[in-house]
Design a protein around this motif. Structure first.
Motif, PDB file in Angstrom:
ATOM      1  N   ALA A 542       0.723  -1.243  -0.112  1.00 15.44           N
ATOM      2  CA  ALA A 542      -0.008   0.156   0.062  1.00 15.44           C
ATOM      3  C   ALA A 542       0.790   1.272  -0.115  1.00 15.44           C
ATOM      4  O   ALA A 542       0.624   2.146  -0.626  1.00 15.44           O
ATOM      5  N   CYS A 543       2.010   1.359   0.950  1.00 13.43           N
ATOM      6  CA  CYS A 543       2.790   2.546   0.724  1.00 13.43           C
ATOM      7  C   CYS A 543       3.479   2.718  -0.422  1.00 13.43           C
ATOM      8  O   CYS A 543       3.434   3.847  -0.986  1.00 13.43           O
ATOM      9  N   HIS A 544       3.870   1.777  -1.051  1.00 11.79           N
ATOM     10  CA  HIS A 544       4.775   2.027  -2.291  1.00 11.79           C
ATOM     11  C   HIS A 544       3.843   2.282  -3.648  1.00 11.79           C
ATOM     12  O   HIS A 544       4.170   2.942  -4.612  1.00 11.79           O
ATOM     13  N   ALA A 545       2.526   1.396  -3.677  1.00 11.77           N
ATOM     14  CA  ALA A 545       1.428   1.781  -4.605  1.00 11.77           C
ATOM     15  C   ALA A 545       0.881   3.063  -4.580  1.00 11.77           C
ATOM     16  O   ALA A 545       0.091   3.561  -5.422  1.00 11.77           O
ATOM     17  N   ALA A 546       0.967   3.588  -3.331  1.00  8.61           N
ATOM     18  CA  ALA A 546       0.026   5.006  -3.145  1.00  8.61           C
ATOM     19  C   ALA A 546       0.339   6.028  -3.930  1.00  8.61           C
ATOM     20  O   ALA A 546       1.790   6.108  -4.540  1.00  8.61           O
ATOM     21  N   VAL A 547      -0.083   7.215  -4.116  1.00  9.53           N
ATOM     22  CA  VAL A 547       0.238   8.275  -4.614  1.00  9.53           C
ATOM     23  C   VAL A 547       1.468   8.881  -3.965  1.00  9.53           C
ATOM     24  O   VAL A 547       1.375   8.877  -2.654  1.00  9.53           O
ATOM     25  N   LYS A 548       2.238   9.517  -4.304  1.00 14.99           N
ATOM     26  CA  LYS A 548       3.420   9.923  -3.795  1.00 14.99           C
ATOM     27  C   LYS A 548       3.303  11.636  -3.517  1.00 14.99           C
ATOM     28  O   LYS A 548       2.726  12.341  -4.241  1.00 14.99           O
ATOM     29  N   ALA A 549       3.787  11.833  -2.597  1.00 15.76           N
ATOM     30  CA  ALA A 549       4.282  13.537  -2.453  1.00 15.76           C
ATOM     31  C   ALA A 549       4.840  14.183  -3.655  1.00 15.76           C
ATOM     32  O   ALA A 549       5.944  13.333  -3.957  1.00 15.76           O
ATOM     33  N   GLY A 550       4.374  15.043  -4.120  1.00 16.29           N
ATOM     34  CA  GLY A 550       5.050  15.672  -5.095  1.00 16.29           C
ATOM     35  C   GLY A 550       4.541  15.278  -6.536  1.00 16.29           C
ATOM     36  O   GLY A 550       4.824  15.879  -7.574  1.00 16.29           O
ATOM     37  N   GLN A 551       3.591  14.339  -6.336  1.00 12.49           N
ATOM     38  CA  GLN A 551       2.793  14.088  -7.742  1.00 12.49           C
ATOM     39  C   GLN A 551       1.632  14.787  -7.856  1.00 12.49           C
ATOM     40  O   GLN A 551       0.338  14.801  -7.235  1.00 12.49           O
ATOM     41  N   PRO A 552       1.485  15.561  -9.081  1.00 11.72           N
ATOM     42  CA  PRO A 552       0.439  16.401  -9.596  1.00 11.72           C
ATOM     43  C   PRO A 552      -0.928  15.499  -9.869  1.00 11.72           C
ATOM     44  O   PRO A 552      -0.810  14.363 -10.494  1.00 11.72           O
ATOM     45  N   LEU A 553      -2.118  15.927  -9.381  1.00  5.99           N
ATOM     46  CA  LEU A 553      -3.204  15.118  -9.474  1.00  5.99           C
ATOM     47  C   LEU A 553      -4.181  16.048 -10.267  1.00  5.99           C
ATOM     48  O   LEU A 553      -4.354  17.272 -10.038  1.00  5.99           O
ATOM     49  N   SER A 554      -5.070  15.476 -11.282  1.00 11.08           N
ATOM     50  CA  SER A 554      -6.248  16.157 -11.626  1.00 11.08           C
ATOM     51  C   SER A 554      -7.140  16.405 -10.688  1.00 11.08           C
ATOM     52  O   SER A 554      -7.215  15.775  -9.787  1.00 11.08           O
ATOM     53  N   TYR A 555      -8.000  17.295 -11.021  1.00 11.14           N
ATOM     54  CA  TYR A 555      -9.421  17.584 -10.119  1.00 11.14           C
ATOM     55  C   TYR A 555     -10.174  16.166  -9.926  1.00 11.14           C
ATOM     56  O   TYR A 555     -10.553  15.975  -8.717  1.00 11.14           O
ATOM     57  N   GLU A 556     -10.481  15.470 -10.857  1.00  8.74           N
ATOM     58  CA  GLU A 556     -11.125  14.243 -10.885  1.00  8.74           C
ATOM     59  C   GLU A 556     -10.410  13.149  -9.882  1.00  8.74           C
ATOM     60  O   GLU A 556     -10.833  12.392  -9.193  1.00  8.74           O
ATOM     61  N   GLU A 557      -9.067  13.073 -10.118  1.00  3.86           N
ATOM     62  CA  GLU A 557      -8.137  12.329  -9.436  1.00  3.86           C
ATOM     63  C   GLU A 557      -8.336  12.515  -7.923  1.00  3.86           C
ATOM     64  O   GLU A 557      -8.406  11.713  -7.038  1.00  3.86           O
ATOM     65  N   MET A 558      -8.378  13.938  -7.423  1.00  2.00           N
ATOM     66  CA  MET A 558      -8.456  14.322  -6.238  1.00  2.00           C
ATOM     67  C   MET A 558      -9.764  14.007  -5.698  1.00  2.00           C
ATOM     68  O   MET A 558      -9.992  13.426  -4.611  1.00  2.00           O
ATOM     69  N   ARG A 559     -10.688  14.218  -6.474  1.00  3.51           N
ATOM     70  CA  ARG A 559     -12.087  14.079  -5.761  1.00  3.51           C
ATOM     71  C   ARG A 559     -12.342  12.429  -5.700  1.00  3.51           C
ATOM     72  O   ARG A 559     -13.002  12.174  -4.753  1.00  3.51           O
ATOM     73  N   ARG A 560     -11.940  11.640  -6.468  1.00  2.00           N
ATOM     74  CA  ARG A 560     -12.053  10.083  -6.270  1.00  2.00           C
ATOM     75  C   ARG A 560     -11.275  10.001  -5.150  1.00  2.00           C
ATOM     76  O   ARG A 560     -11.756   8.694  -4.439  1.00  2.00           O
ATOM     77  N   LEU A 561      -9.982  10.479  -5.051  1.00  2.00           N
ATOM     78  CA  LEU A 561      -9.100   9.824  -3.702  1.00  2.00           C
ATOM     79  C   LEU A 561      -9.992  10.206  -2.576  1.00  2.00           C
ATOM     80  O   LEU A 561      -9.923   9.397  -1.782  1.00  2.00           O
ATOM     81  N   VAL A 562     -10.632  11.715  -2.240  1.00  2.00           N
ATOM     82  CA  VAL A 562     -10.981  11.736  -1.245  1.00  2.00           C
ATOM     83  C   VAL A 562     -12.325  10.947  -1.035  1.00  2.00           C
ATOM     84  O   VAL A 562     -12.571  10.457   0.097  1.00  2.00           O
ATOM     85  N   GLN A 563     -13.143  10.937  -1.990  1.00  2.00           N
ATOM     86  CA  GLN A 563     -14.348  10.036  -1.788  1.00  2.00           C
ATOM     87  C   GLN A 563     -13.954   8.488  -1.677  1.00  2.00           C
ATOM     88  O   GLN A 563     -14.658   8.002  -0.522  1.00  2.00           O
ATOM     89  N   ASP A 564     -12.901   7.931  -1.967  1.00  2.00           N
ATOM     90  CA  ASP A 564     -12.350   6.708  -1.438  1.00  2.00           C
ATOM     91  C   ASP A 564     -11.882   6.798  -0.063  1.00  2.00           C
ATOM     92  O   ASP A 564     -12.181   5.672   0.607  1.00  2.00           O
ATOM     93  N   LEU A 565     -11.248   7.680   0.178  1.00  2.00           N
ATOM     94  CA  LEU A 565     -10.785   7.905   1.628  1.00  2.00           C
ATOM     95  C   LEU A 565     -12.081   7.982   2.559  1.00  2.00           C
ATOM     96  O   LEU A 565     -11.942   7.301   3.826  1.00  2.00           O
ATOM     97  N   MET A 566     -13.053   8.709   2.360  1.00  2.00           N
ATOM     98  CA  MET A 566     -14.295   8.831   3.263  1.00  2.00           C
ATOM     99  C   MET A 566     -15.069   7.710   3.522  1.00  2.00           C
ATOM    100  O   MET A 566     -15.622   7.426   4.369  1.00  2.00           O
ATOM    101  N   ALA A 567     -14.857   6.646   2.387  1.00  2.00           N
ATOM    102  CA  ALA A 567     -15.471   5.373   2.468  1.00  2.00           C
ATOM    103  C   ALA A 567     -14.552   4.299   3.305  1.00  2.00           C
ATOM    104  O   ALA A 567     -15.317   3.118   3.749  1.00  2.00           O
TER     105      ALA A 567
END
Length: 601
Positions: A542-567
């Motif tokens: 999980a640590c190595h496959a996760a989004v890295k600090a410094g990686q740019p994200l599109s708005y849709e990627e951010m929205r989906r990540l936050v949605q998955d986190l809240m679940a």
């Protein structure tokens, strides 16, 4: 009190061997360095069972006379130094007279050696530190040392050796280091009859790097060369597309000897500056030639650490050499000579520029990706998307704090700060969400949802060019990784094919995070129970496959990540127990602005 007494010589030799012989790789290192000091142009290393059963190092060097062969297996006998002053100007790799008795004390050792101008050679047999045989034999010129049954007489030390794959990888690592130290010498490594590594000895360091890392990776290296009146630095450094998760792939050689140096590693990092993504390090092979009197190699028994007489100057020269190589490659702007650092001591880490939240005029999409906030004009109401009513009954925190009580459902994503944090709103609170920790929490929950996560097969298998230690980790943990959805298949001595990944691992490029994961696994000592090993491996994936600090994200990627986190069940805390979300209430912002509380009229 017990009286002090002298130890028997055999027992003293076994104890002394512990300073030199830690594992089979230590034997390979010492014997190969002796071969280099003997002027060898070809060195062949043969291993069986990772070196625990047999190690053979054969060279075409100068060989030894019969009397020298006998003296070489005695303690404190060497051809490398004669006076105490020689200790301060060492120009050889090691001390044959020190390594051989230490190795012979914990093994069954045979030495066959012959100078080119003698008609016959000499056989010396040592077993457990005792000299058994000295006799003339027929043998080719040079020296052949056979070390069998390492630690046969010290079972406690043999017990703590790792698996065959791991011990083989350590030996392979040392052969690679020695080949980089001396690209003008042909070096070959064979394990259980299979050739793992072979160089031509042409003197081309880049060809050695190509053999170690593959032809594709070799194209990413840039030459380094800096010469002054008292020093010379040359070698290669990798471009931004060839990075690793640790500094393990940074090779430094001082006067031909492989060393570890925090000063040199820091200098390389400083030279790259902002070119380095967070948590990534360049690959390099750098040779430094200094006056022998300016280097002390006697800091460590294996001489893998050195002390510089002028460490600050060495640091600055190394940083300058790498920086100029990057400038010549067009990867960073040229630095005016007047602005180049000239310090007399090793500097500490440079403070980074302050980061600010920059909000410009709202449009459909406004990017300030480099170091600010990516703002979007149409944030999604997360609570509405989930069909949940916004929660207004919870009082807002009165200070900046970790959202340890749980994450709010009514989250509106605003943008990305410094490519590390997702900025969002929840009611009258500002949320800062660590994107790496958030993705790590999401992926770990997915891996633990079922007994065997589904595998997502790749349309085209991904070839992985692995280091010896990474290849050993792949073989060692292949079955455990398969249970998580990773289908890894050997493809050559150190090459592997990645055929599948766990379903839902879409946050990172598979080749990058799998090689990083294998690199960490190569240093993993395991866990006491099957269950704890499985949980630790899940967290590592999980640590190595996760989004890295410094990686740019599109708005849709951010929205989906936050949605998955809240679940998830624990959105506020990452698998390591660190906070994922920080909150800042409107009241706290008022206090920061020294604004008086507003009264309802």
């Amino acid at each position: 009190m017990p009286r002090i007494h002298r130890l028997p010589e055999v027992l003293a030799n076994r104890i002394a061997a512990g300073e030199v012989v830690e594992r089979p790789a230590s034997v390979v290192k010492e014997l190969a360095e002796n071969a280099l000091d003997a002027g060898a142009r070809h060195i062949a290393v043969e291993l069986r069972a990772g070196g625990t059963r047999l190690i053979v190092v054969a060279d075409d060097g100068c060989g030894m006379e019969p009397e020298d062969a006998v003296l070489a297996v005695e303690r404190f006998a060497t051809s490398k130094i004669s006076t105490s002053e020689d200790l301060h100007r060492i120009e050889t790799m090691g001390f044959r007279g020190e390594a051989l008795p230490s190795i012979g004390a914990v093994s069954r050792m045979r030495i066959l050696t012959r100078p080119p101008d003698r008609p016959e050679g000499t056989l010396v047999v040592v077993e457990g530190g005792a000299l058994r045989t000295v006799e003339p034999v027929g043998c080719p010129p040079g020296t052949r040392v056979e070390v069998a049954d390492l630690f046969f007489n010290t079972p406690a030390r043999r017990k703590f050796l790792s698996s065959t794959n791991t011990e083989r990888a350590h030996c392979h690592d040392w052969v690679v280091r020695l080949a980089m130290a001396r690209p003008d010498v042909a070096i070959k490594l064979v394990h259980d009859g299979q050739v793992l590594f072979s160089t031509a000895g042409t003197g081309d360091l880049l060809s050695v790097l190509a053999t170690a890392y593959g032809a594709n990776a070799a194209r990413e290296f840039m030459p380094v060369l800096l010469e002054t009146d008292d020093a010379r630095i040359f070698g290669f450094v990798s471009g931004p597309r060839l990075m690793r998760a640790t500094r393990q792939h940074q090779y430094f050689f001082v006067n031909g000897r492989f060393v570890r140096s925090r000063a040199l590693s820091h200098a390389v990092t400083q030279a790259y500056g902002s070119l380095l993504p967070a948590g990534r390090y360049p690959v390099c092979a750098l040779h430094l030639t200094l006056a022998p009197t300016d280097v002390d190699p006697n800091v460590h028994p294996t001489k893998i650490e050195v002390r510089f007489a002028y460490e600050g100057r060495v640091h600055d020269l190394a940083e300058r050499a790498v920086r100029e190589a990057l400038e010549q490659a067009g990867l960073r702007p040229a630095t005016p000579p007047a602005l180049r650092p000239h310090t007399s001591a090793l500097p500490g880490p440079r403070s980074s520029a302050a980061e600010h939240l920059r909000v410009g005029p709202l449009a459909d999409k406004l990017d300030a990706r480099e170091d600010g906030l990516e703002v979007h004009a149409r944030p999604l109401d997360y609570g509405a998307a989930r069909g949940a009513e916004p929660r207004r009954d919870r009082p807002a925190p009165t200070r900046l704090e970790v959202a340890a009580e749980g994450a709010p459902p009514d989250v509106q994503v605003l943008g990305q700060l410094a490519r590390r944090y997702i900025v969002a709103l929840s009611g009258d609170r500002l949320l800062l969400i660590d994107q790496h920790r958030a993705a790590e929490r999401v992926l770990l929950d997915r891996l633990r949802m079922s007994e065997r996560p589904a595998a997502q097969y790749l349309a085209v298998p991904v070839p992985l060019e692995l280091s010896p230690s990474q290849a050993a980790a792949a073989a060692e943990h292949r079955q455990a990784l398969a249970s998580l959805g990773f289908d890894l298949e050997p493809f050559g001595p150190t090459g592997w094919l990645l055929r599948s990944v766990p379903s839902g691992m879409e946050y990172a490029a598979p080749a990058d995070y799998v090689t990083d994961m294998l690199e960490e696994l190569s240093e993993w000592k395991g866990r006491p129970t099957v269950r704890s090993r499985e949980e630790a491996l899940q967290a590592l994936v999980a640590c190595h496959a996760a989004v890295k600090a410094g990686q740019p994200l599109s708005y849709e990627e951010m929205r989906r990540l936050v949605q998955d986190l809240m679940a998830t069940n624990s959105p506020a805390v990452c698998p390591h127990g660190d906070p994922v979300i920080l909150t800042l209430s409107a009241a706290e912002i008022d206090r920061r602005f020294e604004r008086r509380p507003q009264r309802n009229m």
